[in-house]
Design an enzyme around this catalytic site. Structure first.
Site, PDB file in Angstrom:
ATOM      1  N   CYS A 249       0.753  -1.190  -0.142  1.00  0.00           N
ATOM      2  CA  CYS A 249       0.028   0.033  -0.113  1.00  0.00           C
ATOM      3  C   CYS A 249       0.832   1.135  -0.140  1.00  0.00           C
ATOM      4  O   CYS A 249       1.238   1.576   1.063  1.00  0.00           O
ATOM      5  CB  CYS A 249      -0.715   0.031   1.328  1.00  0.00           C
ATOM      6  SG  CYS A 249      -1.787   1.509   1.415  1.00  0.00           S
TER       7      CYS A 249
ATOM      8  N   CYS B 120      -0.304   4.087   2.066  1.00  0.00           N
ATOM      9  CA  CYS B 120      -0.113   3.934   3.660  1.00  0.00           C
ATOM     10  C   CYS B 120       1.270   4.228   4.156  1.00  0.00           C
ATOM     11  O   CYS B 120       1.546   4.684   4.967  1.00  0.00           O
ATOM     12  CB  CYS B 120      -0.494   2.390   4.090  1.00  0.00           C
ATOM     13  SG  CYS B 120      -2.116   1.854   3.295  1.00  0.00           S
ATOM     14  N   ASP B 121       2.112   3.583   3.190  1.00  0.00           N
ATOM     15  CA  ASP B 121       3.603   3.541   3.586  1.00  0.00           C
ATOM     16  C   ASP B 121       4.552   4.488   2.564  1.00  0.00           C
ATOM     17  O   ASP B 121       5.892   4.323   3.111  1.00  0.00           O
ATOM     18  CB  ASP B 121       4.035   2.030   3.392  1.00  0.00           C
ATOM     19  CG  ASP B 121       3.239   1.098   4.229  1.00  0.00           C
ATOM     20  OD1 ASP B 121       2.678   1.727   5.422  1.00  0.00           O
ATOM     21  OD2 ASP B 121       2.969   0.213   3.986  1.00  0.00           O
TER      22      ASP B 121
END
Ligand code: NDP
Length: 313
Positions: free
Chosen positions: A134, A137-138
Site C-alpha cells: 500500500c 499507507c507507507d
C-alpha cells in the site's frame, strides 16, 4: 427464536454499505459487521476520480465515511467486529463473531478482496520494514528515496504515480512487455521523469538487514535473457492484484477456482437460498467501487424479495 435479524451484512466496503443503505431504507433494520479493515480497500487509496457525482477527485477514505454515515442515518446497526464462523445449513443462519453469535434470515456477503503477495524470499520477513502492498499507507516512509513497484495493472501504475510525487526514483517492474493498466494511467506514467520501467523482469528475492529492519535491494530476473541482477532500493511495493476474502465460506458456498463466490447470472444469489454475495468477493472482472455499490444495491433488493417470499416480513 428471539432477536433474529432480517438481513446481516458482512463487510464494510462500497458493496456492504450500499446493501445497508437500501436494506435500511426498506425497513429491514439490517446489521452490518464491519470486519478487520472497516471501509475496505478504498480506505487505502487516495484520489478517486471515477466515482460518479464528483467533479473533482475525492478521497477514498472520505467516500467510505460518507457511505457509513448514510447507512447509519437510515438505521443500520453497524458493529465493529470480525466474523469467525458461519453456519449456512441452519435456518435462520448462524453467524459467529469474535464477541457474539447472530441469527439471521438472510445474509449479504460483501467481504471484498485482499492484496496478493509474490511469495518470494524476504517478502514476508521485511513486511512493514521496507515491503508493503500500500503506497498510500507507507509511501511517506520513503520520501526522497528509491523504491520499486511490482505489477503491471491499474494498481501498480497508480502506486508508481503516487510514489513518484514523494520519492527520488521509482522503478516499476513488470513481468511482461505490456501493461494491463488503463491507457490514461499509462500516459501519465510515461510523462514522469523519475519513473523507470523494467520490462520482462521478475522480482525473485528481497534482500535486507534483519537487525536494522530495512531492505537494501531486490534480486531481479530478466525472463527473456535469464540475467539476474541486484537492484538497490529502499522500499518495495507489491501491486499484483487481489484475492477474494472467502475462506470463511469454503465448502459452504459454490466458488470458482480462484475462490470467488459464484452467483446466479444477473443476480447476487449464491447457491444457498437467502445468502447473497456482492462486490469484489464475487466479481473478478470489473472490481470497481461503483460496480460493488451496484451489486450491494441488488443484494438488498434480492434479500427483501426473499424475505417476502418466505413471509418473514
Ligand atoms: P490486475 O489483476 O489488474 O493486475 C495485476 C498485475 O500484476 C498484472 O499486470 C499481472 O501481470 C501482475 N502480476 C500478477 N501476479 C504476478 C506475479 N506473481 N508476479 C509478477 N507480476 C504479477 O490487478 P490490479 O490490482 O492492478 O487491479 C485490479 C482491478 O481493480 C482491475 O480491474 C483494475 O482495473 C481495478 N482498479 C481500478 C483503479 C481505478 O480505476 N482507479 C485503481 C486500481 C485498480 P500480467 O499483466 O502479466 O498478468
Amino acid at each position: 427464536m428471539n432477536n433474529v435479524k432480517n438481513v446481516l451484512i458482512i463487510g464494510s466496503g462500497p458493496a456492504g454499505y450500499t446493501a445497508a443503505i437500501y436494506a435500511s431504507r426498506s425497513g429491514l433494520n439490517p446489521t452490518l459487521i464491519s470486519g478487520l479493515e472497516p471501509g475496505g480497500q478504498l480506505t487505502i487509496t487516495t484520489d478517486v476520480e471515477n466515482y460518479p457525482g464528483f467533479e473533482n477527485p475525492i478521497q477514498g477514505p472520505w467516500l467510505m465515511e460518507q457511505m457509513k454515515k448514510q447507512a447509519a442515518i437510515f438505521g443500520t446497526n453497524i458493529i465493529n467486529d470480525f466474523v469467525k464462523n458461519v453456519d449456512l445449513k441452519k435456518f435462520p443462519f448462524v453467524v459467529e463473531t469474535e464477541k457474539e453469535i447472530f441469527h439471521s434470515y438472510s445474509i449479504v456477503i460483501a467481504t471484498g478482496a485482499k492484496a496478493k503477495w509474490l511469495n518470494i524470499e524476504g517478502e514476508r520477513e521485511f513486511m512493514g520494514f521496507g515491503v508493503s502492498a500500500c503506497a498510500t499507507c507507507d509511501g511517506f516512509f520513503f520520501k526522497n528515496k528509491t523504491v520499486a513497484v511490482a505489477g503491471g495493472g491499474n494498481t501498480a501504475v497508480e502506486e508508481a504515480l503516487f510514489l513518484s510525487n514523494l520519492c527520488k526514483k521509482v522503478l516499476i517492474i513488470h513481468r511482461r512487455d505490456k501493461f494491463r493498466a488503463e491507457k490514461i494511467l499509462q500516459d501519465r506514467l510515461m510523462k514522469k521523469e523519475n519513473i523507470e520501467i523494467l520490462w520482462d523482469q521478475e522480482v525473485k528475492k528481497v534482500i535486507g538487514d534483519k537487525d536494522k529492519k530495512c531492505i537494501s535491494s531486490i534480486e531481479v530476473l530478466n525472463n527473456k535473457t535469464k540475467a539476474k541482477k541486484d537492484v538497490k532500493i529502499d522500499g518495495f511495493f507489491v501491486a499484483i492484484g487481489h484475492a477474494p476474502a472467502t475462506s470463511l465460506f469454503k465448502t459452504k458456498l459454490k466458488m470458482d477456482n480462484d475462490g470467488y463466490i459464484i452467483t446466479s447470472p444477473d443476480s447476487t444469489k449464491t447457491n444457498v437460498d437467502g445468502v447473497f454475495a456482492a462486490g469484489d468477493v464475487t466479481d473478478k472482472i470489473y472490481r470497481q467501487a461503483v460496480t460493488a455499490a451496484g451489486m450491494g444495491c441488488m443484494s438488498a433488493i434480492e434479500a427483501e424479495s426473499f424475505l417476502n417470499l418466505k413471509k418473514i416480513i
